[in-house]
Structure formats: structure tokens, C-alpha cells
Design a protein around this motif. Sequence first.
Motif, mmCIF file in Angstrom:
data_model
loop_
_atom_site.group_PDB
_atom_site.id
_atom_site.type_symbol
_atom_site.label_atom_id
_atom_site.label_comp_id
_atom_site.label_asym_id
_atom_site.label_seq_id
_atom_site.Cartn_x
_atom_site.Cartn_y
_atom_site.Cartn_z
ATOM 1 N N LYS A 1 -1.857 14.842 -5.803
ATOM 2 C CA LYS A 1 -0.837 14.454 -6.969
ATOM 3 C C LYS A 1 -0.642 12.871 -7.048
ATOM 4 N N HIS A 2 -0.335 12.295 -5.694
ATOM 5 C CA HIS A 2 0.076 10.910 -5.813
ATOM 6 C C HIS A 2 -0.969 9.783 -5.612
ATOM 7 N N GLN A 3 -2.200 10.389 -5.000
ATOM 8 C CA GLN A 3 -3.584 9.655 -4.676
ATOM 9 C C GLN A 3 -3.005 8.430 -3.811
ATOM 10 N N PRO A 4 -2.629 8.515 -2.710
ATOM 11 C CA PRO A 4 -2.174 7.351 -1.814
ATOM 12 C C PRO A 4 -3.284 6.613 -1.120
ATOM 13 N N ASP A 5 -3.065 5.541 -0.650
ATOM 14 C CA ASP A 5 -4.106 4.749 0.076
ATOM 15 C C ASP A 5 -4.489 5.415 1.440
ATOM 16 N N ARG B 1 11.526 8.382 11.662
ATOM 17 C CA ARG B 1 11.288 7.239 12.450
ATOM 18 C C ARG B 1 10.146 6.609 11.992
ATOM 19 N N LEU B 2 8.898 7.130 11.646
ATOM 20 C CA LEU B 2 7.845 6.344 11.197
ATOM 21 C C LEU B 2 7.769 5.723 10.000
ATOM 22 N N LYS B 3 8.770 6.338 8.977
ATOM 23 C CA LYS B 3 8.965 5.744 7.598
ATOM 24 C C LYS B 3 9.798 4.692 7.779
ATOM 25 N N GLN B 4 10.878 4.582 8.530
ATOM 26 C CA GLN B 4 11.613 3.184 9.206
ATOM 27 C C GLN B 4 10.827 2.070 9.288
ATOM 28 N N MET B 5 9.904 2.505 10.300
ATOM 29 C CA MET B 5 9.314 1.355 10.934
ATOM 30 C C MET B 5 8.146 0.623 10.127
ATOM 31 N N LEU B 6 7.806 1.640 9.217
ATOM 32 C CA LEU B 6 6.596 1.068 8.018
ATOM 33 C C LEU B 6 7.248 0.317 7.074
ATOM 34 N N GLU B 7 8.466 0.951 6.772
ATOM 35 C CA GLU B 7 9.099 0.137 5.505
ATOM 36 C C GLU B 7 9.692 -0.946 5.885
ATOM 37 N N ASP C 1 10.359 -2.264 9.575
ATOM 38 C CA ASP C 1 9.837 -3.262 10.869
ATOM 39 C C ASP C 1 8.518 -3.774 10.383
ATOM 40 N N VAL C 2 7.763 -3.119 9.906
ATOM 41 C CA VAL C 2 6.529 -3.698 9.658
ATOM 42 C C VAL C 2 6.318 -4.407 8.158
ATOM 43 N N GLY C 3 6.725 -3.558 7.059
ATOM 44 C CA GLY C 3 6.870 -4.126 5.607
ATOM 45 C C GLY C 3 5.732 -3.871 4.858
ATOM 46 N N GLY C 4 5.644 -3.841 3.549
ATOM 47 C CA GLY C 4 4.390 -3.964 2.853
ATOM 48 C C GLY C 4 3.931 -2.476 2.689
ATOM 49 N N VAL C 5 4.735 -1.382 3.029
ATOM 50 C CA VAL C 5 4.175 0.012 3.135
ATOM 51 C C VAL C 5 5.226 0.805 2.188
ATOM 52 N N GLU C 6 4.655 1.292 1.253
ATOM 53 C CA GLU C 6 5.945 2.284 0.331
ATOM 54 C C GLU C 6 5.437 3.659 0.767
ATOM 55 N N MET D 1 0.959 -1.196 -0.001
ATOM 56 C CA MET D 1 -0.162 0.001 0.062
ATOM 57 C C MET D 1 0.851 1.298 0.023
ATOM 58 N N ARG D 2 0.213 2.128 -0.261
ATOM 59 C CA ARG D 2 0.842 3.755 -0.760
ATOM 60 C C ARG D 2 0.535 4.659 0.343
ATOM 61 N N ALA D 3 1.594 5.161 1.110
ATOM 62 C CA ALA D 3 1.238 6.040 2.230
ATOM 63 C C ALA D 3 1.811 7.542 2.055
ATOM 64 N N ILE D 4 1.336 8.409 2.724
ATOM 65 C CA ILE D 4 1.831 9.683 3.041
ATOM 66 C C ILE D 4 2.039 10.014 4.350
ATOM 67 N N LEU D 5 3.084 10.725 4.958
ATOM 68 C CA LEU D 5 3.380 10.829 6.250
ATOM 69 C C LEU D 5 3.432 12.449 6.694
ATOM 70 N N VAL D 6 2.613 12.962 7.652
ATOM 71 C CA VAL D 6 2.720 14.417 7.700
ATOM 72 C C VAL D 6 2.839 14.441 9.478
ATOM 73 N N ASP D 7 3.929 15.144 9.645
ATOM 74 C CA ASP D 7 4.373 15.486 10.823
ATOM 75 C C ASP D 7 5.447 16.809 11.002
ATOM 76 N N ASP D 8 5.033 17.736 11.707
ATOM 77 C CA ASP D 8 5.713 18.943 11.914
ATOM 78 C C ASP D 8 7.410 18.643 12.423
ATOM 79 N N GLU D 9 7.704 17.489 12.913
ATOM 80 C CA GLU D 9 8.736 17.042 13.440
ATOM 81 C C GLU D 9 9.414 15.957 12.429
ATOM 82 N N PRO D 10 10.659 16.519 11.580
ATOM 83 C CA PRO D 10 11.355 15.580 10.693
ATOM 84 C C PRO D 10 11.945 14.334 11.227
ATOM 85 N N LEU D 11 12.312 14.442 12.430
ATOM 86 C CA LEU D 11 12.753 13.221 13.266
ATOM 87 C C LEU D 11 11.684 12.050 13.423
#
Length: 380
Positions: free
Chosen positions: A45-49, A15-21, A23-28, A1-11
Motif C-alpha cells: 500500500k505505502h511503497q516505503p523505501d 523504541r526504534l521509531k523514536q530513535m529513527l525519527e 535521535d537519527v532524524g530524516g526518517v519517516e 526516507m520512508r520506512a516500515i517497522l516490523v517486530d512482534d514486540e510493541p515496545l
Amino acid sequence: MRAILVDDEPLALRRLKQMLECDVGGVEVIEMCIDPVQAVDMTIKHQPDVAFLDIRMPGMNGLQLGERLQSAVPGIELVFVTGYDQYAVHAFQLYALDYILKPVRADRLRRSVQRLREKLKVTKELGREPQLPLICCFNQLAFQPPGKEECQPVKWRTSKAQELFAYLLHHRNRTVDRGAIIELLWPDFEVSRAAQQLYTTVYHIRQTLKASGMETVSISSADLEIGYRLTMGEARLDVEEWENHLRQLGDPDVHTVEKYEQALQLYRGNYLGDYEYLWAEHERERLRQLWLHYARSLSGFYRQQGRLEEAIRVNLRIQALFPDTEESYFALMKLYDAAGDRRRVEKQYLLLISRMERELGLRVHAEITSWYEDWRQRKF
């Protein structure tokens, strides 16, 4: 599945990107945004899930952003990831799929992703909404019954059956006087013969609806001496849905421009445009002018933003649909001038002269002629 992440804290984003891709897997993760406004643009633009959203952010909080994303991309799933639990009720009022508290644990995130997979699987199998029958009226009458991807041509028994159906559809949910129908379709017939023709034609229409899988559309006649009424049932009407979509757009901006483009593309031709039904002319012209109003609004937005190519493209389509309107030629002359394309400025003026003076016998408006002569003096 395709995801977009939004947070005002870059760190937190990394961290969430690493966990999804990992630690959990199956998420782009296709986009990470610290700016909510940018997130709206990237979502369109990207129409994520799915969108994983923080809640406490400056400018636009995550709940407000969630509403914007649902409006921009209907069907997108929302997962809120936040350090505060007091927003949970509001989050689920937006039909959020999940609400995860920080610090995020891998097992908790894994359960959320599994719920997403199950939801997306069901959505894919069943469709985001139950498919309801569609009646198509752009250019010609056509039916799209459940299970079909496109509108299908209709085989009418007679041209009278086609026009009577179109006329009743045009006056849907209202009883149409029998005398008015006879006067329209059989004006030269003796009354009893015309009444028999009307009765037979209604029968043929009902048989056509049944054969086309459009039984939800019905034609009733509580009193044959009064008239007939067409009701849609669960069926939808393409021109009605198109107009409702337009009315929800508001003024064009960076957040709505894609929806404007989609809405203008959905106008596939004039209302019942393939038929010379004089009774449809008023509605036909009303819908044409409605399209023109929104097309001009979009053109003005592109021009204001300096997006000349997009403005030119919109005006070329306006010209194709309204070849007898001077304004599109004049707008294109100005746009080509701004783009530094002298040859096309000349071409538009010559096209306008040809159309107005040679074909229609009308003089070009003095303002356009004056602008063109001033332009030639400046450029040559």
C-alpha cells in the motif's frame, strides 16, 4: 526516507521509531506492524523505501518476510534488527543493506541510515535498473529508446517496411524464409523485382532503427537466398514482459491483488491491434484470452471477498474488451443483483439482448434468460 517497522514486540517498535525519527532524524516511519502478514499489505500500500525487520517472529520469520517484501515491492531496502547474530549470512543472501544487533545503539543506527541515504541517492540518480530499449506492440508499433519515458511513434518509410519489421519481430530469433516474405508482401511481383524490393525495404528498416536509437535491434541475412533473422539485442518487448509478469502471479490473494491490478492495466490494447495483419491474429487472440483468464480470476477473488465494486469494475473492463462475450453481461447482472442495483441488472440484460440478437443475430443463452426471468419474479 520512508520506512516500515516490523517486530512482534510493541515496545521494541516504539523504541526504534523514536530513535529513527528523533535521535537519527530524516526518517519517516509510515507504519509499525507486529503481524508479518499485515506488513506485506502495508508495504504494498505505502511503497516505503526501507523495511526494518525483526527476525524471530511467530508465523513468518523476518527472513521469509524479507523475501515476500522484495517480491511485492522490487527495490525495497531491508535492514534486519535482531538479538541473534546467527542469521546474518541468510540476511545478506537476501541482499539486505544492513544487519543490526539489539539492543540498538544510536550511533550504529545512524551509520545504517547514512548508508541508506547514499544508496537511495544513487538509485534515484541512476534508476533502479539500467534502462534498456523497449519495443511496444500493444495496439501499434512504437519505440522507447533509452532516456525516453514513453514509447514514441515510428516514422516508417513505407507501410511495407512497417509490416516487414513487425513480421520479423513476430518471428524474432528465427530465420524467416525469403520466399515466405515475398509471398506475404509482394505476391504479384516477378521474383527478381520482389527480391530487390525486399532488399531495399530491409535497408530502410535498418535506417529507421538507427534514427530511432534502436540500434541494438538487428536484422541479419547470412544467406540472401535463405532469409532474414531479427534479433533483439538488449531491447525488451512489452508484450513479452507483460506475459512473463502474469506467469509469476499465481492465484489472486490479499498479497498479490495489487500486482494483478497492475498487470491487467499494463494490457493497453490488442497485439498489433491497429493493423490488419492476418498473420498476427493467432497471437493477438492468445494474448487476449490470457488477459481474460487473469481478469476473471481477479473478479472471482473480489466476488469471494465481498468486494462487489471492485468485481464490477473488472467485469466492466472485460465487457469493453470482449463485447461479444455473454459471460461478462451475465456476471455483471449477478453482481448488480448482489449490490441491490435492480436498474443496472435490467440495463445489462437489455444491452445483452441488443448485442446478441439485434446486432449479431444470435439468441441469448437459455441459462441467462432463465436466470433473468426468475430474478424478475423475485424482485417485482
